[in-house]
Design a protein around this motif. Sequence first.
Motif, PDB file in Angstrom:
ATOM      1  N   UNK A 162       1.142  -1.182   0.154  1.00 25.48           N
ATOM      2  CA  UNK A 162       0.331  -0.295  -0.169  1.00 25.48           C
ATOM      3  C   UNK A 162       0.883   1.033   0.032  1.00 25.48           C
ATOM      4  N   UNK A 163       1.846   1.218   0.263  1.00 17.10           N
ATOM      5  CA  UNK A 163       2.931   1.818   0.667  1.00 17.10           C
ATOM      6  C   UNK A 163       2.827   2.539  -0.753  1.00 17.10           C
ATOM      7  N   UNK A 164       2.673   1.480  -1.666  1.00 19.63           N
ATOM      8  CA  UNK A 164       3.314   1.816  -3.291  1.00 19.63           C
ATOM      9  C   UNK A 164       2.622   3.398  -3.888  1.00 19.63           C
ATOM     10  N   UNK A 165       1.285   2.833  -3.285  1.00 18.55           N
ATOM     11  CA  UNK A 165       0.561   3.915  -4.191  1.00 18.55           C
ATOM     12  C   UNK A 165       0.673   5.729  -4.075  1.00 18.55           C
ATOM     13  N   UNK A 166       1.411   5.635  -2.828  1.00 23.15           N
ATOM     14  CA  UNK A 166       1.502   7.425  -3.284  1.00 23.15           C
ATOM     15  C   UNK A 166       2.823   7.636  -4.054  1.00 23.15           C
ATOM     16  N   UNK A 167       3.577   7.109  -4.756  1.00 26.06           N
ATOM     17  CA  UNK A 167       4.330   6.731  -5.565  1.00 26.06           C
ATOM     18  C   UNK A 167       4.010   6.606  -7.293  1.00 26.06           C
ATOM     19  N   UNK A 168       2.593   5.883  -7.125  1.00 27.94           N
ATOM     20  CA  UNK A 168       2.026   5.528  -8.669  1.00 27.94           C
ATOM     21  C   UNK A 168       0.798   7.069  -8.508  1.00 27.94           C
ATOM     22  N   UNK A 169       0.680   7.035  -7.877  1.00 27.66           N
ATOM     23  CA  UNK A 169      -0.496   8.668  -6.935  1.00 27.66           C
ATOM     24  C   UNK A 169       0.909  10.071  -8.160  1.00 27.66           C
ATOM     25  N   UNK A 170       1.440   9.776  -7.204  1.00 27.28           N
ATOM     26  CA  UNK A 170       2.290  11.330  -7.389  1.00 27.28           C
ATOM     27  C   UNK A 170       2.545  11.121  -9.245  1.00 27.28           C
ATOM     28  N   UNK A 171       3.162   9.969  -9.728  1.00 26.06           N
ATOM     29  CA  UNK A 171       3.708  10.072 -11.455  1.00 26.06           C
ATOM     30  C   UNK A 171       2.042   9.950 -12.157  1.00 26.06           C
ATOM     31  N   UNK A 172       1.244  10.265 -11.524  1.00 22.49           N
ATOM     32  CA  UNK A 172       0.140  10.380 -12.456  1.00 22.49           C
ATOM     33  C   UNK A 172      -0.046  11.613 -11.928  1.00 22.49           C
ATOM     34  N   UNK A 173      -0.216  12.293 -11.295  1.00 25.99           N
ATOM     35  CA  UNK A 173      -0.249  14.137 -10.393  1.00 25.99           C
ATOM     36  C   UNK A 173       0.388  14.376 -11.203  1.00 25.99           C
ATOM     37  N   UNK A 174       1.837  14.494 -12.055  1.00 27.22           N
ATOM     38  CA  UNK A 174       3.546  14.739 -12.801  1.00 27.22           C
ATOM     39  C   UNK A 174       2.081  15.060 -14.499  1.00 27.22           C
ATOM     40  N   UNK A 175       1.533  13.893 -14.436  1.00 25.66           N
ATOM     41  CA  UNK A 175       1.341  13.959 -16.251  1.00 25.66           C
ATOM     42  C   UNK A 175      -0.344  14.772 -16.447  1.00 25.66           C
ATOM     43  N   UNK A 176      -1.539  14.872 -15.017  1.00 28.23           N
ATOM     44  CA  UNK A 176      -2.255  15.530 -14.813  1.00 28.23           C
ATOM     45  C   UNK A 176      -2.950  15.968 -13.436  1.00 28.23           C
ATOM     46  N   UNK A 177      -1.994  17.406 -13.701  1.00 30.61           N
ATOM     47  CA  UNK A 177      -2.077  17.823 -12.202  1.00 30.61           C
ATOM     48  C   UNK A 177      -3.644  17.869 -11.885  1.00 30.61           C
ATOM     49  N   UNK A 178      -4.725  17.937 -13.365  1.00 33.34           N
ATOM     50  CA  UNK A 178      -5.969  18.218 -12.268  1.00 33.34           C
ATOM     51  C   UNK A 178      -6.383  17.205 -12.054  1.00 33.34           C
ATOM     52  N   UNK A 179      -5.834  15.901 -11.301  1.00 31.24           N
ATOM     53  CA  UNK A 179      -6.196  14.563 -11.539  1.00 31.24           C
ATOM     54  C   UNK A 179      -7.380  14.431 -10.335  1.00 31.24           C
ATOM     55  N   UNK A 180      -8.494  13.894 -10.285  1.00 29.62           N
ATOM     56  CA  UNK A 180      -9.036  13.225  -9.427  1.00 29.62           C
ATOM     57  C   UNK A 180      -9.571  12.348  -9.441  1.00 29.62           C
ATOM     58  N   UNK A 181      -8.919  11.404  -7.962  1.00 32.34           N
ATOM     59  CA  UNK A 181      -8.837  10.213  -7.367  1.00 32.34           C
ATOM     60  C   UNK A 181     -10.186   9.858  -7.433  1.00 32.34           C
ATOM     61  N   UNK A 182     -10.891   8.611  -8.218  1.00 29.35           N
ATOM     62  CA  UNK A 182     -11.896   8.826  -8.094  1.00 29.35           C
ATOM     63  C   UNK A 182     -12.144   6.967  -7.622  1.00 29.35           C
ATOM     64  N   UNK A 183     -12.955   6.952  -5.902  1.00 34.05           N
ATOM     65  CA  UNK A 183     -12.035   5.479  -5.411  1.00 34.05           C
ATOM     66  C   UNK A 183     -13.347   5.295  -5.663  1.00 34.05           C
ATOM     67  N   UNK A 184     -13.546   4.075  -6.237  1.00 34.96           N
ATOM     68  CA  UNK A 184     -14.565   3.437  -5.995  1.00 34.96           C
ATOM     69  C   UNK A 184     -14.088   2.339  -5.096  1.00 34.96           C
ATOM     70  N   UNK A 185     -15.068   2.113  -3.840  1.00 31.59           N
ATOM     71  CA  UNK A 185     -15.507   1.430  -3.265  1.00 31.59           C
ATOM     72  C   UNK A 185     -16.141   0.255  -2.503  1.00 31.59           C
ATOM     73  N   UNK A 186     -15.793  -0.690  -2.476  1.00 33.93           N
ATOM     74  CA  UNK A 186     -16.885  -1.922  -2.225  1.00 33.93           C
ATOM     75  C   UNK A 186     -17.868  -1.308  -0.704  1.00 33.93           C
ATOM     76  N   UNK A 187     -18.917  -1.194  -0.581  1.00 35.29           N
ATOM     77  CA  UNK A 187     -20.040  -0.796   0.830  1.00 35.29           C
ATOM     78  C   UNK A 187     -19.841  -1.867   1.399  1.00 35.29           C
ATOM     79  N   UNK A 188     -18.991  -2.692   1.646  1.00 34.10           N
ATOM     80  CA  UNK A 188     -18.870  -4.287   2.292  1.00 34.10           C
ATOM     81  C   UNK A 188     -17.744  -3.517   3.304  1.00 34.10           C
ATOM     82  N   UNK A 189     -16.697  -2.533   2.692  1.00 37.90           N
ATOM     83  CA  UNK A 189     -15.744  -2.185   3.222  1.00 37.90           C
ATOM     84  C   UNK A 189     -15.429  -1.638   4.500  1.00 37.90           C
TER      85      UNK A 189
END
Lengths: 198, 152
Positions: B94-121
Amino acid sequence: MPGLLEKRRDDREEGEIPTAGMADIAFLLLIFFLLVTTINVDTGIGMTLPPKLEDQEPPPVKERNLFNILVNSQGDLLVEDEPANIGQLRQRVKAHVTNFGEEPDLSVSPDDAVISIKTDAQTPYDTYIQVLDEVWMAYREIWDQIARTGQTPQGDQVLDQTYDSYEAYRSTLEPQEENLIREAFKAQISIAEPDTGD
Amino acid sequence: MASQRFERRTSDTEPGFTTASLPDIVFMLLIFFMVSTVLREQDIKVRTQLPEAEALTKIEQKRLISKIHIGPLKKGENEGDTAIQIDDALIDNRRAIRQIMYNKLQNEPRLIASLKVDVGSEMEVVNEVQQELREAGALRINYSSNRENPPN
């Protein structure tokens, strides 16, 4: 002799590529793409996370401006230190943010009011979304009212014309355009940082 | 004599409307649908039954969205365990998420992270992902939900 001339002309006309079937091919492709297209728009509850704090304390908020919502692991609610249920939440949030300093326990002004939602590690996500939804709907109802009257609850004129609802107003905005309603009546919802365990 | 005949011929071919531009119209429609079509949804390896909510906003700009799926695994030996999927890959660390999202943010500064979370979580995993997003600086998030049908 004229017959021969006739024949040669006929030959020339038939030499063209028949384009009649072109439309059929295009239609076939069109129907295929029509069927597989899904124009579904992503919907959800938008939030902005607080930026990462670099060892500095979060800005202090006066106790009376803060509206605390706690959700425990069973999905039970504790609102302002009293057990409550989700049904009452919307009205209570509205009462809190549109208090304008009247009740001593509620907010001083809408700009100062902060709604804080704190969850437990085992809180069901479903309950959290329901709580968040109710809080947003409280703001949405206030915004709807602003859109219909063109005025904030304080009586400030913000819109030149009126709309049926906040959504109707929002859909007229260009992407870069400022949302005057939200600017006039800011929503401040804080997702409390989870306890680190110590 | 010859010119008279020529004129008669042209008037003969005049009736009947031209279908020559029909393919053009159809092609134009075709190109529109080709461009707007998303042929394949991502292969989603976790179950995400979305919650229902009322205060929804629409995200019109699809290209800004980066989806994060959180929910129980659909198959495999750890079926039912809560897992996180970004794009096509499951996230083990889960620590890898920050790197993945950071890289995505460099490509698209206006990025919106859409959290698709299961109701049972549970909120624990959601909080963890949110902390990672804060580390990455991807602060615009969206709890993906479906429209609630009010009981009438």
